[in-house]
Enzyme design. Structure first.
Site, PDB file in Angstrom:
ATOM      1  N   CYS A 114     113.530 -27.623  17.851  1.00  0.00           N
ATOM      2  CA  CYS A 114     114.486 -27.961  18.921  1.00  0.00           C
ATOM      3  C   CYS A 114     114.226 -29.338  19.539  1.00  0.00           C
ATOM      4  CB  CYS A 114     114.463 -26.884  20.006  1.00  0.00           C
ATOM      5  SG  CYS A 114     114.924 -25.267  19.377  1.00  0.00           S
ATOM      6  N   HIS A 251     117.693 -29.977  26.397  1.00  0.00           N
ATOM      7  CA  HIS A 251     117.912 -29.086  25.250  1.00  0.00           C
ATOM      8  C   HIS A 251     118.562 -27.803  25.770  1.00  0.00           C
ATOM      9  CE1 HIS A 251     117.381 -26.498  21.910  1.00  0.00           C
ATOM     10  NE2 HIS A 251     116.356 -25.848  22.403  1.00  0.00           N
ATOM     11  N   ASN A 281     122.096 -21.871  21.305  1.00  0.00           N
ATOM     12  CA  ASN A 281     121.034 -22.812  20.951  1.00  0.00           C
ATOM     13  C   ASN A 281     121.216 -23.249  19.494  1.00  0.00           C
ATOM     14  OD1 ASN A 281     118.682 -24.168  20.375  1.00  0.00           O
ATOM     15  ND2 ASN A 281     117.311 -22.612  21.222  1.00  0.00           N
TER      16      ASN A 281
HETATM   17  N1  ACO Z   1     120.393  -7.334  24.573  1.00  0.00           N
HETATM   18  C1  ACO Z   1     119.972  -6.355  25.392  1.00  0.00           C
HETATM   19  N2  ACO Z   1     118.675  -6.157  25.672  1.00  0.00           N
HETATM   20  C2  ACO Z   1     117.789  -6.991  25.118  1.00  0.00           C
HETATM   21  C3  ACO Z   1     118.156  -8.032  24.256  1.00  0.00           C
HETATM   22  C4  ACO Z   1     119.537  -8.184  23.991  1.00  0.00           C
HETATM   23  N3  ACO Z   1     119.997  -9.139  23.197  1.00  0.00           N
HETATM   24  N4  ACO Z   1     117.046  -8.688  23.870  1.00  0.00           N
HETATM   25  C5  ACO Z   1     116.004  -8.085  24.458  1.00  0.00           C
HETATM   26  N5  ACO Z   1     116.450  -7.045  25.204  1.00  0.00           N
HETATM   27  C6  ACO Z   1     115.676  -6.127  25.996  1.00  0.00           C
HETATM   28  C7  ACO Z   1     114.232  -5.999  25.572  1.00  0.00           C
HETATM   29  O1  ACO Z   1     114.095  -5.120  24.490  1.00  0.00           O
HETATM   30  C8  ACO Z   1     113.583  -5.495  26.818  1.00  0.00           C
HETATM   31  O2  ACO Z   1     113.803  -4.124  26.901  1.00  0.00           O
HETATM   32  P1  ACO Z   1     112.631  -3.147  27.449  1.00  0.00           P
HETATM   33  O3  ACO Z   1     112.374  -3.606  28.862  1.00  0.00           O
HETATM   34  O4  ACO Z   1     113.247  -1.801  27.343  1.00  0.00           O
HETATM   35  O5  ACO Z   1     111.461  -3.366  26.544  1.00  0.00           O
HETATM   36  C9  ACO Z   1     114.376  -6.145  27.938  1.00  0.00           C
HETATM   37  O6  ACO Z   1     115.617  -6.590  27.341  1.00  0.00           O
HETATM   38  C10 ACO Z   1     113.699  -7.348  28.533  1.00  0.00           C
HETATM   39  O7  ACO Z   1     113.222  -8.144  27.488  1.00  0.00           O
HETATM   40  P2  ACO Z   1     112.423  -9.441  27.756  1.00  0.00           P
HETATM   41  O8  ACO Z   1     112.025 -10.069  26.453  1.00  0.00           O
HETATM   42  O9  ACO Z   1     111.372  -9.171  28.773  1.00  0.00           O
HETATM   43  O10 ACO Z   1     113.583 -10.318  28.437  1.00  0.00           O
HETATM   44  P3  ACO Z   1     113.450 -11.729  29.094  1.00  0.00           P
HETATM   45  O11 ACO Z   1     113.915 -11.660  30.484  1.00  0.00           O
HETATM   46  O12 ACO Z   1     112.146 -12.386  28.799  1.00  0.00           O
HETATM   47  O13 ACO Z   1     114.586 -12.526  28.287  1.00  0.00           O
HETATM   48  C11 ACO Z   1     114.792 -14.125  26.524  1.00  0.00           C
HETATM   49  C12 ACO Z   1     114.458 -12.683  26.882  1.00  0.00           C
HETATM   50  C13 ACO Z   1     116.246 -14.364  26.881  1.00  0.00           C
HETATM   51  C14 ACO Z   1     114.590 -14.288  25.038  1.00  0.00           C
HETATM   52  C15 ACO Z   1     113.874 -15.051  27.327  1.00  0.00           C
HETATM   53  O14 ACO Z   1     112.532 -14.694  27.181  1.00  0.00           O
HETATM   54  C16 ACO Z   1     114.055 -16.474  26.926  1.00  0.00           C
HETATM   55  O15 ACO Z   1     115.102 -17.057  27.096  1.00  0.00           O
HETATM   56  N6  ACO Z   1     113.012 -17.114  26.412  1.00  0.00           N
HETATM   57  C17 ACO Z   1     113.133 -18.470  25.923  1.00  0.00           C
HETATM   58  C18 ACO Z   1     113.373 -18.359  24.493  1.00  0.00           C
HETATM   59  C19 ACO Z   1     114.289 -19.385  23.962  1.00  0.00           C
HETATM   60  O16 ACO Z   1     115.149 -19.936  24.618  1.00  0.00           O
HETATM   61  N7  ACO Z   1     114.084 -19.633  22.696  1.00  0.00           N
HETATM   62  C20 ACO Z   1     114.892 -20.563  21.993  1.00  0.00           C
HETATM   63  C21 ACO Z   1     114.075 -21.355  21.059  1.00  0.00           C
HETATM   64  S1  ACO Z   1     112.881 -22.305  21.856  1.00  0.00           S
HETATM   65  C22 ACO Z   1     113.635 -23.435  22.673  1.00  0.00           C
HETATM   66  O17 ACO Z   1     114.709 -23.778  22.303  1.00  0.00           O
HETATM   67  C23 ACO Z   1     112.972 -24.079  23.828  1.00  0.00           C
END
Ligand code: ACO
Length: 324
Positions: A114, A251, A281
């Site tokens: 990214c 980004h 993304n």
């Molecule tokens: N739909 C519904 N529920 C979901 C989904 C989905 N698509 N994905 C995960 N969940 C659930 C999980 O299973 C979890 O359930 P549980 O509590 O029963 O175990 C719950 O939602 C919470 O999951 P978390 O992973 O704790 O959610 P979080 O608030 O951390 O959000 C996310 C997840 C959106 C991926 C976040 O961590 C994030 O944005 N991280 C950055 C990652 C990113 O942007 N990566 C891109 C590449 S890197 C970059 O570009 C910088």
């Protein structure tokens, strides 16, 4: 007199097929509400079967060249930032070069996930400053739909396909303070976090392309930290502060990351360009896609100070400061 790299044209391309959050909720256990609340993403574009990263890259590059008023004869450098090349080798940039009818200068890919666009822009800027190129095409293009595990709701909802490009031209300036062009860039990497965001395949491991694997919370935390501190560092080195910044083009991974970076830089929401609702993304393509959206809205004015900032797998991170 000194040479500066000036962005003379911006272009973007998104494949025509749109996959909404509601569409995704029919195949995996997710909802439009969850995705929008946690990420700010509403839809993503998906490349057609047979459509290649080089096709997306060429479509964006043609628009950038048209906007810059340059032809294939003018371009003497092609750098393509991509994680999803057409083939393992040669560099997809060479195919882009041929398709666009460019016959002179170097063409190569940069792999910084990214952060790829900022890495590519930095490389092009350095080559222009050294007199090794005069007109560079800097492109970010990705087809993430082919490296996603469509059963993993934690990753597949986050990404999309797309491309963006800029034309950078060498321009001689008299060295006065408000000259337009790229002022400074800063790159970094911390390979200790290789396993926090990676693809579980590759030519030397499985022999297959593999799928994106990610520790979301870890990525989130580091993205906020690196993306904000890099911009602060660049501003400080120039004797500037965040109040001098007219626009931030971060980004586009997640609206919550973007909002936190904006808060740390003390920027009002209007100064932060956000386009991820439309395309999710797209990795190396998000910054030029966001710049293109800002251009369409005629936001950037001559003399505006703009910051670009990104973090990606590796981890890699990078930022650039430029005057429009
Ligand atoms: N739909 C519904 N529920 C979901 C989904 C989905 N698509 N994905 C995960 N969940 C659930 C999980 O299973 C979890 O359930 P549980 O509590 O029963 O175990 C719950 O939602 C919470 O999951 P978390 O992973 O704790 O959610 P979080 O608030 O951390 O959000 C996310 C997840 C959106 C991926 C976040 O961590 C994030 O944005 N991280 C950055 C990652 C990113 O942007 N990566 C891109 C590449 S890197 C970059 O570009 C910088």
């Amino acid at each position: 007199m000194k040479t500066r790299s000036v962005i003379r044209g911006v272009g973007a391309y998104l494949p025509s097929k749109v996959l909404s959050n509601d569409d995704l909720s029919k195949t995996i256990d997710t909802t439009d509400e969850w995705i929008k609340q946690r990420t700010g993403i509403a839809r993503r574009h998906i490349a057609a079967p047979g459509e290649l990263t080089s096709d997306l890259a060429c479509a964006a590059a043609r628009r950038a060249m048209q906007n810059a008023g340059v032809t294939a004869e003018d371009v003497d450098l092609v750098i393509l930032a991509t994680t999803t090349p057409d083939n393992t080798f040669p560099a997809t940039a060479t195919r882009v070069q041929a398709k666009l009818g460019i016959r002179s200068g170097a063409a190569f890919d940069i792999q910084a996930v990214c952060t790829g666009f900022v890495y590519a822009l930095t490389q092009a800027d350095n080559m222009i400053r050294l007199g090794q190129a005069t007109c560079a095409l800097v492109i970010g293009a990705e087809i993430y739909s082919r490296i996603l595990d469509w059963e993993d709701r934690g990753t597949c909802v986050l990404f999309g396909d797309g491309a963006g490009a800029v034309v950078l031209r060498a321009e001689t300036t008299n060295g006065v303070e408000r000259d337009r062009g790229i002022i400074s860039t800063k790159l970094g990497a911390d390979g200790r976090f290789y396993d926090s965001l990676y693809v579980d395949g590759g030519p030397a491991t499985t022999g297959t392309a593999g799928y994106v694997r990610m520790q979301g919370k870890e990525v989130f935390k580091h993205a906020v930290e690196h993306m904000s501190s890099l911009v602060l560092g660049l501003l400080k080195a120039e004797g500037l502060t965040t109040s001098d910044l007219d626009w931030l083009v971060p980004h586009q991974a997640n609206i919550r990351i973007i909002n936190k970076v904006g808060e740390r830089l003390d920027l009002s929401d209007e100064k932060v360009i956000v386009s991820l609702e439309e395309h999710a993304n797209t990795s190396a393509a998000t910054i030029p896609l966001a710049m293109n959206q800002a251009m369409e809205r005629q936001l950037f004015k001559p003399g505006d100070l703009i910051g670009l900032t990104a973090m990606g797998g590796g981890f890699t991170f990078g930022a650039a400061l430029l005057r429009w």
